[in-house]
Scaffold this active site. Structure first.
Site, PDB file in Angstrom:
ATOM      1  N   LYS A  22       0.840  -1.206   0.000  1.00 17.15           N
ATOM      2  CA  LYS A  22       0.000   0.000   0.000  1.00 17.15           C
ATOM      3  C   LYS A  22       0.875   1.257   0.000  1.00 17.15           C
ATOM      4  O   LYS A  22       0.639   2.179  -0.778  1.00 17.15           O
ATOM      5  CB  LYS A  22      -0.904   0.011   1.248  1.00 17.15           C
ATOM      6  CG  LYS A  22      -1.603   1.335   1.479  1.00 17.15           C
ATOM      7  CD  LYS A  22      -2.514   1.299   2.682  1.00 17.15           C
ATOM      8  CE  LYS A  22      -1.869   1.627   3.997  1.00 17.15           C
ATOM      9  NZ  LYS A  22      -1.493   3.043   4.181  1.00 17.15           N
ATOM     10  N   ASN A  23       1.878   1.279   0.844  1.00 16.21           N
ATOM     11  CA  ASN A  23       2.666   2.504   0.982  1.00 16.21           C
ATOM     12  C   ASN A  23       3.620   2.740  -0.188  1.00 16.21           C
ATOM     13  O   ASN A  23       4.247   3.795  -0.270  1.00 16.21           O
ATOM     14  CB  ASN A  23       3.440   2.498   2.309  1.00 16.21           C
ATOM     15  CG  ASN A  23       2.499   2.659   3.498  1.00 16.21           C
ATOM     16  OD1 ASN A  23       1.309   2.914   3.319  1.00 16.21           O
ATOM     17  ND2 ASN A  23       3.034   2.507   4.700  1.00 16.21           N
ATOM     18  N   ARG A  92      -5.600  10.821   4.255  1.00 14.77           N
ATOM     19  CA  ARG A  92      -4.612  11.842   4.550  1.00 14.77           C
ATOM     20  C   ARG A  92      -3.419  11.770   3.613  1.00 14.77           C
ATOM     21  O   ARG A  92      -2.836  12.785   3.236  1.00 14.77           O
ATOM     22  CB  ARG A  92      -4.140  11.674   5.999  1.00 14.77           C
ATOM     23  CG  ARG A  92      -3.178  12.729   6.404  1.00 14.77           C
ATOM     24  CD  ARG A  92      -2.361  12.325   7.582  1.00 14.77           C
ATOM     25  NE  ARG A  92      -1.426  13.394   7.908  1.00 14.77           N
ATOM     26  CZ  ARG A  92      -0.247  13.512   7.360  1.00 14.77           C
ATOM     27  NH1 ARG A  92       0.147  12.662   6.449  1.00 14.77           N
ATOM     28  NH2 ARG A  92       0.534  14.517   7.707  1.00 14.77           N
ATOM     29  N   CYS A 116      -5.709  12.824  12.257  1.00 11.79           N
ATOM     30  CA  CYS A 116      -5.974  11.418  11.983  1.00 11.79           C
ATOM     31  C   CYS A 116      -6.075  10.657  13.283  1.00 11.79           C
ATOM     32  O   CYS A 116      -5.622  11.112  14.315  1.00 11.79           O
ATOM     33  CB  CYS A 116      -4.839  10.889  11.125  1.00 11.79           C
ATOM     34  SG  CYS A 116      -4.862   9.143  10.939  1.00 11.79           S
ATOM     35  N   ARG A 121      -0.264  14.110  13.044  1.00  7.55           N
ATOM     36  CA  ARG A 121       0.215  14.015  11.663  1.00  7.55           C
ATOM     37  C   ARG A 121       0.300  15.375  10.952  1.00  7.55           C
ATOM     38  O   ARG A 121      -0.415  15.633   9.967  1.00  7.55           O
ATOM     39  CB  ARG A 121      -0.636  13.030  10.868  1.00  7.55           C
ATOM     40  CG  ARG A 121      -0.673  11.666  11.526  1.00  7.55           C
ATOM     41  CD  ARG A 121      -1.285  10.625  10.661  1.00  7.55           C
ATOM     42  NE  ARG A 121      -0.287   9.953   9.840  1.00  7.55           N
ATOM     43  CZ  ARG A 121      -0.541   8.833   9.168  1.00  7.55           C
ATOM     44  NH1 ARG A 121      -1.713   8.294   9.195  1.00  7.55           N
ATOM     45  NH2 ARG A 121       0.401   8.267   8.460  1.00  7.55           N
ATOM     46  N   PRO A 122       1.199  16.245  11.425  1.00  4.38           N
ATOM     47  CA  PRO A 122       1.369  17.543  10.769  1.00  4.38           C
ATOM     48  C   PRO A 122       2.048  17.403   9.394  1.00  4.38           C
ATOM     49  O   PRO A 122       2.576  16.341   9.077  1.00  4.38           O
ATOM     50  CB  PRO A 122       2.288  18.295  11.740  1.00  4.38           C
ATOM     51  CG  PRO A 122       3.008  17.248  12.505  1.00  4.38           C
ATOM     52  CD  PRO A 122       2.112  16.041  12.551  1.00  4.38           C
ATOM     53  N   ASP A 124       4.157  20.077   8.306  1.00  8.87           N
ATOM     54  CA  ASP A 124       5.103  21.193   8.275  1.00  8.87           C
ATOM     55  C   ASP A 124       6.382  20.857   7.495  1.00  8.87           C
ATOM     56  O   ASP A 124       6.916  21.699   6.763  1.00  8.87           O
ATOM     57  CB  ASP A 124       5.447  21.643   9.711  1.00  8.87           C
ATOM     58  CG  ASP A 124       5.952  20.489  10.561  1.00  8.87           C
ATOM     59  OD1 ASP A 124       5.363  19.384  10.484  1.00  8.87           O
ATOM     60  OD2 ASP A 124       6.938  20.674  11.290  1.00  8.87           O
ATOM     61  N   ASP A 306       3.935   0.582  12.117  1.00  4.39           N
ATOM     62  CA  ASP A 306       2.740  -0.042  11.542  1.00  4.39           C
ATOM     63  C   ASP A 306       2.503  -1.464  12.035  1.00  4.39           C
ATOM     64  O   ASP A 306       1.401  -1.982  11.889  1.00  4.39           O
ATOM     65  CB  ASP A 306       2.832  -0.050  10.006  1.00  4.39           C
ATOM     66  CG  ASP A 306       2.529   1.319   9.420  1.00  4.39           C
ATOM     67  OD1 ASP A 306       2.139   2.206  10.177  1.00  4.39           O
ATOM     68  OD2 ASP A 306       2.703   1.489   8.200  1.00  4.39           O
ATOM     69  N   ARG A 398      -8.741  -0.729   4.364  1.00  3.50           N
ATOM     70  CA  ARG A 398      -7.861   0.307   3.784  1.00  3.50           C
ATOM     71  C   ARG A 398      -6.498  -0.263   3.447  1.00  3.50           C
ATOM     72  O   ARG A 398      -5.806   0.262   2.578  1.00  3.50           O
ATOM     73  CB  ARG A 398      -7.656   1.463   4.774  1.00  3.50           C
ATOM     74  CG  ARG A 398      -8.916   2.188   5.125  1.00  3.50           C
ATOM     75  CD  ARG A 398      -8.579   3.392   5.932  1.00  3.50           C
ATOM     76  NE  ARG A 398      -7.956   4.356   5.036  1.00  3.50           N
ATOM     77  CZ  ARG A 398      -8.152   5.650   5.085  1.00  3.50           C
ATOM     78  NH1 ARG A 398      -8.945   6.148   6.007  1.00  3.50           N
ATOM     79  NH2 ARG A 398      -7.564   6.439   4.245  1.00  3.50           N
TER      80      ARG A 398
END
Ligand code: UD1
Length: 418
Positions: A22-23, A92, A116, A121-122, A124, A306, A398
């Site tokens: 997935k990633n 996201r 999330c 989960r910024p 920046d 994860d 997901r």
């Protein structure tokens, strides 16, 4: 609300062909917008997140066709540069499109990704890096507006090796003027797969897999074919399911080199693991699994955040005390409460969880509160006495393709209830 009903106690025994990562597939699909050509992506997992990514691509004007696990993406007539709020809210990681859209269109508008379930989960680091490449960014009314007359390479140091920020820089910089270097880059295998895809398209990137990545801007990129790497987190989840049920399993289509941090822990717990080029074979110990002294989540090649929750479910039935330190996401212990409903003995203090292994867990009604925490509940249910109902399984869909089918084929008693 969809749920899984699982009757525990069956050994997980058999063979599973592991899905594509997935990633890896999400940033690679984002990267297809860069070349304005025809791309064929093989080994795409059938996941909700992939469906959302396809919707984003279509919304941008790309043509996408799916045939089994193969996706055909034609970005020639891409005519949009905006990702609306409705799509951003669903996933996201759509933020990964930012670098790619800017590189292609010189402007991009995306809605601010919401908070999330696993933490703040910024973004920046993404925005700071893009500014360094020459992007003008303004934030207003929940949207991030980006404009760049020209993208120009620079030396970018990441304060933290963020996976998404590293990927966004690679996407934005591969057609920038001059050379970009990223120091303290994330080193995940999915970043190596993105580099391979971009270079096949004609980009000049080197160093992925190490903490310094060098990107030499090129003028044009071309449509290509690419095969997505196997999903190391899904693979480790199935290994843990076998370990939790005193079973044995053969995983095919895996890259054992990507999994060392996870297989090391399984070995410490008493499992026997044998690896070949693209297969892993696990057999469980005859006696109870042993506790693990310390599991500390870290950026790759450290232990992945994860897989923290599935491994916590595993240690909850191991002999002795295991300690977890969660360094990546501050709110990634939501599965603890659910595991405790099943009889687990876990104490949490901030980012530390102490698990005192119990002889057995008991079936209960529990909730998947996020993707990996949901997988942890399935694992606990497979090992528990009695029947467990795991509610809210949309989160599990997901990231895990047909998890109930793969587990059933290995002996699990698991049913999806609509
Ligand atoms: C990716 C993975 C996710 C995995 C995570 C960590 C994808 C689609 N998702 O998420 O499954 O759990 O890596 O391995 O690949 N951070 C900042 N500012 C930023 C960006 C990140 O402070 O601008 C912080 C985050 O809050 C977090 C840490 O950096 O504490 C790691 O985040 P990051 O590596 O960016 O994760 P993602 O790319 O979102």
């Amino acid at each position: 609300m969809n749920s899984f009903v699982i009757k525990g106690g069956n050994k997980i025994e058999g063979e599973i062909e592991v899905q594509g990562a997935k990633n890896a597939v999400l940033p690679i699909l984002a990267a297809t917008v860069l070349n304005g050509g025809k791309n064929i992506i093989y080994n795409c997992p059938g996941l909700r997140d992939v469906e959302i990514t396809i919707d984003v691509l279509k919304n941008l004007g790309c043509k996408v066709e799916k045939r089994g696990k193969t996706l055909f993406v034609d970005s020639e007539n891409m005519n949009g540069c905006t990702i609306p709020d409705t799509l951003m809210r669903q996933m996201r990681s759509s933020i990964i499109f930012l670098g790619a859209i800017i590189a292609r269109c010189k402007e991009a508008v995306v809605s601010m990704p919401g908070g999330c379930e696993i933490g703040n989960r910024p973004i920046d680091l993404h925005l700071k890096a893009l500014r360094q490449l020459g992007v003008e960014i303004t934030e207003a009314h929940g949207y991030i507006n980006c404009k760049a007359d020209k993208l120009k390479g620079d030396n970018i140091h990441l304060d933290f090796p963020s996976v998404g920020a590293t990927e966004n820089i690679m996407l934005a910089a591969c057609m920038a003027e001059g050379i970009t270097t990223v120091t303290n880059a994330a080193r995940e295998p999915e970043i190596v797969d993105l580099e391979a895809f971009l270079n096949r398209m004609g980009a000049k990137i080197s160093g992925s897999g190490s903490n310094v990545i060098r990107i030499e801007g090129v003028k044009k990129l071309y449509g290509v074919e690419h095969q997505i790497i196997p999903d190391r987190i899904v693979a480790a989840t199935y290994l843990s399911c076998a370990a939790a049920t005193k079973g044995s399993i053969i995983l095919k289509h895996v890259n054992p080199n990507h999994m060392n941090a996870m297989t090391a822990v399984l070995k410490e717990m008493g499992c026997k693991i044998y690896t070949e080029k693209s297969r892993i074979i696990l057999s469980s110990p005859v006696n109870r699994l042993k506790a693990v002294k310390r599991i500390v989540t870290m950026p790759y090649p450290g232990f992945p955040t994860d897989i923290q929750s599935p491994f916590m479910a595993l240690t909850s039935i191991a002999d002795g005390t295991s300690v977890f330190v969660e360094n990546i996401f501050e709110n990634r212990f939501q599965h603890v409460e659910e595991l405790m409903r099943m009889g687990a003995d876990i104490k949490v203090d901030g980012r530390i969880a102490v698990v005192q292994g119990v002889e057995s867990l008991g079936g209960a009604t529990v909730r998947a509160k996020e993707l990996r925490g949901g997988a942890a509940m399935i694992l606990a249910a497979l090992a528990a006495d009695g029947v467990t109902t795991v509610e809210d399984i949309k989160y599990i869909d997901r990231g895990y393709e047909s998890i109930e089918k793969y587990l059933s084929s290995c002996g699990a008693n698991i049913q999806r209830k609509e």
